[in-house]
Design a protein around this motif. Structure first.
Motif, PDB file in Angstrom:
ATOM      1  N   LEU A  52      20.333   0.963 -21.201  1.00  0.00           N
ATOM      2  CA  LEU A  52      19.578   1.384 -20.017  1.00  0.00           C
ATOM      3  C   LEU A  52      20.519   1.874 -18.911  1.00  0.00           C
ATOM      4  O   LEU A  52      21.581   1.300 -18.694  1.00  0.00           O
ATOM      5  CB  LEU A  52      18.712   0.237 -19.509  1.00  0.00           C
ATOM      6  N   PRO A  53      20.116   2.933 -18.232  1.00  0.00           N
ATOM      7  CA  PRO A  53      21.014   3.594 -17.276  1.00  0.00           C
ATOM      8  C   PRO A  53      21.111   2.881 -15.935  1.00  0.00           C
ATOM      9  O   PRO A  53      20.713   3.426 -14.903  1.00  0.00           O
ATOM     10  CB  PRO A  53      20.378   4.976 -17.139  1.00  0.00           C
ATOM     11  N   PHE A  54      21.657   1.679 -15.929  1.00  0.00           N
ATOM     12  CA  PHE A  54      21.811   0.954 -14.680  1.00  0.00           C
ATOM     13  C   PHE A  54      22.628   1.766 -13.671  1.00  0.00           C
ATOM     14  O   PHE A  54      22.389   1.699 -12.464  1.00  0.00           O
ATOM     15  CB  PHE A  54      22.509  -0.391 -14.905  1.00  0.00           C
ATOM     16  N   LEU A  55      23.622   2.510 -14.163  1.00  0.00           N
ATOM     17  CA  LEU A  55      24.549   3.216 -13.282  1.00  0.00           C
ATOM     18  C   LEU A  55      24.087   4.616 -12.902  1.00  0.00           C
ATOM     19  O   LEU A  55      24.613   5.201 -11.960  1.00  0.00           O
ATOM     20  CB  LEU A  55      25.930   3.314 -13.933  1.00  0.00           C
ATOM     21  N   THR A  56      23.140   5.165 -13.631  1.00  0.00           N
ATOM     22  CA  THR A  56      22.788   6.576 -13.397  1.00  0.00           C
ATOM     23  C   THR A  56      21.322   6.774 -13.012  1.00  0.00           C
ATOM     24  O   THR A  56      20.818   7.882 -13.059  1.00  0.00           O
ATOM     25  CB  THR A  56      23.097   7.414 -14.652  1.00  0.00           C
ATOM     26  N   ARG A  57      20.687   5.702 -12.623  1.00  0.00           N
ATOM     27  CA  ARG A  57      19.287   5.788 -12.218  1.00  0.00           C
ATOM     28  C   ARG A  57      19.107   5.105 -10.872  1.00  0.00           C
ATOM     29  O   ARG A  57      19.595   3.987 -10.669  1.00  0.00           O
ATOM     30  CB  ARG A  57      18.411   5.113 -13.280  1.00  0.00           C
ATOM     31  N   ASN A  58      18.449   5.765  -9.949  1.00  0.00           N
ATOM     32  CA  ASN A  58      18.263   5.225  -8.614  1.00  0.00           C
ATOM     33  C   ASN A  58      17.077   4.265  -8.604  1.00  0.00           C
ATOM     34  O   ASN A  58      15.985   4.592  -8.125  1.00  0.00           O
ATOM     35  CB  ASN A  58      18.059   6.355  -7.605  1.00  0.00           C
ATOM     36  N   ALA A  59      17.318   3.098  -9.170  1.00  0.00           N
ATOM     37  CA  ALA A  59      16.266   2.070  -9.268  1.00  0.00           C
ATOM     38  C   ALA A  59      16.902   0.710  -9.045  1.00  0.00           C
ATOM     39  O   ALA A  59      18.054   0.473  -9.433  1.00  0.00           O
ATOM     40  CB  ALA A  59      15.605   2.124 -10.646  1.00  0.00           C
ATOM     41  N   GLY A  60      16.150  -0.181  -8.418  1.00  0.00           N
ATOM     42  CA  GLY A  60      16.651  -1.519  -8.139  1.00  0.00           C
ATOM     43  C   GLY A  60      16.648  -2.399  -9.378  1.00  0.00           C
ATOM     44  O   GLY A  60      16.005  -2.092 -10.391  1.00  0.00           O
ATOM     45  N   ILE A  61      17.321  -3.511  -9.275  1.00  0.00           N
ATOM     46  CA  ILE A  61      17.454  -4.412 -10.419  1.00  0.00           C
ATOM     47  C   ILE A  61      16.097  -5.002 -10.814  1.00  0.00           C
ATOM     48  O   ILE A  61      15.865  -5.303 -11.992  1.00  0.00           O
ATOM     49  CB  ILE A  61      18.478  -5.526 -10.113  1.00  0.00           C
ATOM     50  N   ALA A  62      15.184  -5.138  -9.852  1.00  0.00           N
ATOM     51  CA  ALA A  62      13.855  -5.662 -10.166  1.00  0.00           C
ATOM     52  C   ALA A  62      13.115  -4.722 -11.109  1.00  0.00           C
ATOM     53  O   ALA A  62      12.402  -5.168 -12.021  1.00  0.00           O
ATOM     54  CB  ALA A  62      13.052  -5.866  -8.885  1.00  0.00           C
ATOM     55  N   THR A  63      13.286  -3.421 -10.907  1.00  0.00           N
ATOM     56  CA  THR A  63      12.630  -2.435 -11.779  1.00  0.00           C
ATOM     57  C   THR A  63      13.108  -2.597 -13.213  1.00  0.00           C
ATOM     58  O   THR A  63      12.306  -2.619 -14.155  1.00  0.00           O
ATOM     59  CB  THR A  63      12.927  -1.012 -11.286  1.00  0.00           C
ATOM     60  N   PHE A  64      14.413  -2.722 -13.384  1.00  0.00           N
ATOM     61  CA  PHE A  64      14.949  -2.890 -14.737  1.00  0.00           C
ATOM     62  C   PHE A  64      14.485  -4.204 -15.356  1.00  0.00           C
ATOM     63  O   PHE A  64      14.133  -4.261 -16.537  1.00  0.00           O
ATOM     64  CB  PHE A  64      16.484  -2.836 -14.704  1.00  0.00           C
ATOM     65  N   ALA A  65      14.488  -5.259 -14.563  1.00  0.00           N
ATOM     66  CA  ALA A  65      14.052  -6.559 -15.088  1.00  0.00           C
ATOM     67  C   ALA A  65      12.600  -6.507 -15.548  1.00  0.00           C
ATOM     68  O   ALA A  65      12.251  -7.013 -16.631  1.00  0.00           O
ATOM     69  CB  ALA A  65      14.233  -7.639 -14.021  1.00  0.00           C
ATOM     70  N   GLU A  66      11.765  -5.863 -14.768  1.00  0.00           N
ATOM     71  CA  GLU A  66      10.352  -5.765 -15.140  1.00  0.00           C
ATOM     72  C   GLU A  66      10.168  -4.915 -16.388  1.00  0.00           C
ATOM     73  O   GLU A  66       9.369  -5.249 -17.269  1.00  0.00           O
ATOM     74  CB  GLU A  66       9.566  -5.184 -13.963  1.00  0.00           C
ATOM     75  N   GLU A  67      10.888  -3.815 -16.480  1.00  0.00           N
ATOM     76  CA  GLU A  67      10.772  -2.949 -17.656  1.00  0.00           C
ATOM     77  C   GLU A  67      11.246  -3.651 -18.925  1.00  0.00           C
ATOM     78  O   GLU A  67      10.789  -3.338 -20.024  1.00  0.00           O
ATOM     79  CB  GLU A  67      11.585  -1.671 -17.442  1.00  0.00           C
ATOM     80  N   LEU A  68      12.152  -4.612 -18.772  1.00  0.00           N
ATOM     81  CA  LEU A  68      12.679  -5.344 -19.927  1.00  0.00           C
ATOM     82  C   LEU A  68      11.893  -6.620 -20.211  1.00  0.00           C
ATOM     83  O   LEU A  68      12.250  -7.380 -21.102  1.00  0.00           O
ATOM     84  CB  LEU A  68      14.155  -5.696 -19.678  1.00  0.00           C
ATOM     85  N   GLY A  69      10.841  -6.848 -19.434  1.00  0.00           N
ATOM     86  CA  GLY A  69      10.052  -8.063 -19.634  1.00  0.00           C
ATOM     87  C   GLY A  69      10.751  -9.305 -19.136  1.00  0.00           C
ATOM     88  O   GLY A  69      10.514 -10.409 -19.627  1.00  0.00           O
ATOM     89  N   LEU A  70      11.623  -9.144 -18.138  1.00  0.00           N
ATOM     90  CA  LEU A  70      12.406 -10.267 -17.635  1.00  0.00           C
ATOM     91  C   LEU A  70      12.075 -10.581 -16.178  1.00  0.00           C
ATOM     92  O   LEU A  70      12.881 -11.172 -15.465  1.00  0.00           O
ATOM     93  CB  LEU A  70      13.905  -9.954 -17.760  1.00  0.00           C
ATOM     94  N   ALA A  71      10.883 -10.196 -15.740  1.00  0.00           N
ATOM     95  CA  ALA A  71      10.501 -10.435 -14.348  1.00  0.00           C
ATOM     96  C   ALA A  71      10.558 -11.919 -13.991  1.00  0.00           C
ATOM     97  O   ALA A  71      10.831 -12.275 -12.837  1.00  0.00           O
ATOM     98  CB  ALA A  71       9.095  -9.889 -14.089  1.00  0.00           C
ATOM     99  N   HIS A  72      10.325 -12.790 -14.977  1.00  0.00           N
ATOM    100  CA  HIS A  72      10.358 -14.230 -14.713  1.00  0.00           C
ATOM    101  C   HIS A  72      11.758 -14.714 -14.329  1.00  0.00           C
ATOM    102  O   HIS A  72      11.915 -15.792 -13.755  1.00  0.00           O
ATOM    103  CB  HIS A  72       9.867 -15.001 -15.946  1.00  0.00           C
ATOM    104  N   GLN A  73      12.773 -13.899 -14.637  1.00  0.00           N
ATOM    105  CA  GLN A  73      14.139 -14.289 -14.296  1.00  0.00           C
ATOM    106  C   GLN A  73      14.600 -13.713 -12.948  1.00  0.00           C
ATOM    107  O   GLN A  73      15.733 -13.943 -12.520  1.00  0.00           O
ATOM    108  CB  GLN A  73      15.110 -13.833 -15.393  1.00  0.00           C
ATOM    109  N   LEU A  74      13.710 -12.959 -12.291  1.00  0.00           N
ATOM    110  CA  LEU A  74      14.112 -12.273 -11.067  1.00  0.00           C
ATOM    111  C   LEU A  74      14.658 -13.194  -9.966  1.00  0.00           C
ATOM    112  O   LEU A  74      15.631 -12.831  -9.291  1.00  0.00           O
ATOM    113  CB  LEU A  74      12.954 -11.447 -10.516  1.00  0.00           C
ATOM    114  N   PRO A  75      14.095 -14.372  -9.739  1.00  0.00           N
ATOM    115  CA  PRO A  75      14.681 -15.234  -8.689  1.00  0.00           C
ATOM    116  C   PRO A  75      16.155 -15.536  -8.942  1.00  0.00           C
ATOM    117  O   PRO A  75      16.980 -15.464  -8.028  1.00  0.00           O
ATOM    118  CB  PRO A  75      13.815 -16.497  -8.754  1.00  0.00           C
ATOM    119  N   ASP A  76      16.507 -15.850 -10.192  1.00  0.00           N
ATOM    120  CA  ASP A  76      17.909 -16.133 -10.523  1.00  0.00           C
ATOM    121  C   ASP A  76      18.764 -14.872 -10.439  1.00  0.00           C
ATOM    122  O   ASP A  76      19.897 -14.908  -9.948  1.00  0.00           O
ATOM    123  CB  ASP A  76      18.019 -16.726 -11.929  1.00  0.00           C
ATOM    124  N   ILE A  77      18.201 -13.762 -10.905  1.00  0.00           N
ATOM    125  CA  ILE A  77      18.944 -12.495 -10.875  1.00  0.00           C
ATOM    126  C   ILE A  77      19.231 -12.077  -9.441  1.00  0.00           C
ATOM    127  O   ILE A  77      20.352 -11.678  -9.105  1.00  0.00           O
ATOM    128  CB  ILE A  77      18.159 -11.400 -11.622  1.00  0.00           C
TER     129      ILE A  77
END
Length: 205
Positions: A52-77
């Protein structure tokens, strides 16, 4: 000492601008490295498979976490991200070196591979530069020629008049040289500072 491999065929051409990498070159982690984006990679086979283009996409870490099904880990992230960002600081010689280059009439630029969450703190630590090329904004990461083209265009300078300084041989030495820029590799692990990498370019006191 500057490594011999730093020598560029165009060395000797007038330098009108100096472009720096960010992390490991101007900025270091003064606190604990938490690697919040690495957590996403470790937790998701999808992220590893798709790179996933963490470095080349203007999106926050929450967006990536949600797209990966990891929204439940967002507080720790988010906690890890905030802790890492809070520890970022300039290397001791940076402010003085940039002032010297300014006094010598050089344009100053930053070209860095960054995830979007790091953009604000990097601009806060390094305000007022003549140009910024951050990978998440450009949509290309070093050593993609597109990012070097973007910084030269923003500076209004031909590549051979721009000196690139950074701590990655692949991204900050070989990549810029292949694009036609002058480049020096900064080896901080061996104790080098910006003054070493800029030897011959910094004005004498």
């Amino acid at each position: 000492m500057i490594q011999t491999e730093n020598v560029n065929p165009k060395k000797g051409k007038a330098i009108t601008a100096v472009c720096f990498d960010a992390f490991g070159t101007l900025i270091h982690y003064g606190g604990k490295r938490t690697h919040p984006y690495r957590r996403l990679l470790r937790a998701s086979a999808k992220a590893q498979a798709q790179r996933l283009p963490f470095l080349t996409r203007n999106a926050g870490i929450a967006t990536f976490a949600e797209e990966l099904g990891l929204a439940h880990q967002l507080p720790d992230i988010r906690r890890e991200l905030e802790e890492e960002i809070a520890g970022l600081q300039l290397f001791p010689e940076v402010a003085q070196t940039l002032r010297q280059l300014r006094a010598a009439g050089k344009q100053l630029a930053l070209c860095s591979n960054l995830a979007a969450e790091y953009g604000p703190i990097v601009r806060q630590l390094l305000p007022g530069l003549d140009a910024y090329a951050l990978s998440f904004e450009i949509g290309a990461a070093k050593p993609d020629p597109a990012i070097y083209r973007a910084i030269c265009t923003a500076l209004g300078a031909p590549p051979h008049q721009v000196l690139f300084i950074g701590d990655s041989k692949r991204s900050d030495l070989h990549g810029p040289q292949a694009f036609g820029m002058q480049a020096h590799w900064l080896d901080r692990k061996s104790g080098q500072t910006l003054n070493d990498a800029l030897a011959g370019f910094l004005p004498h006191p």
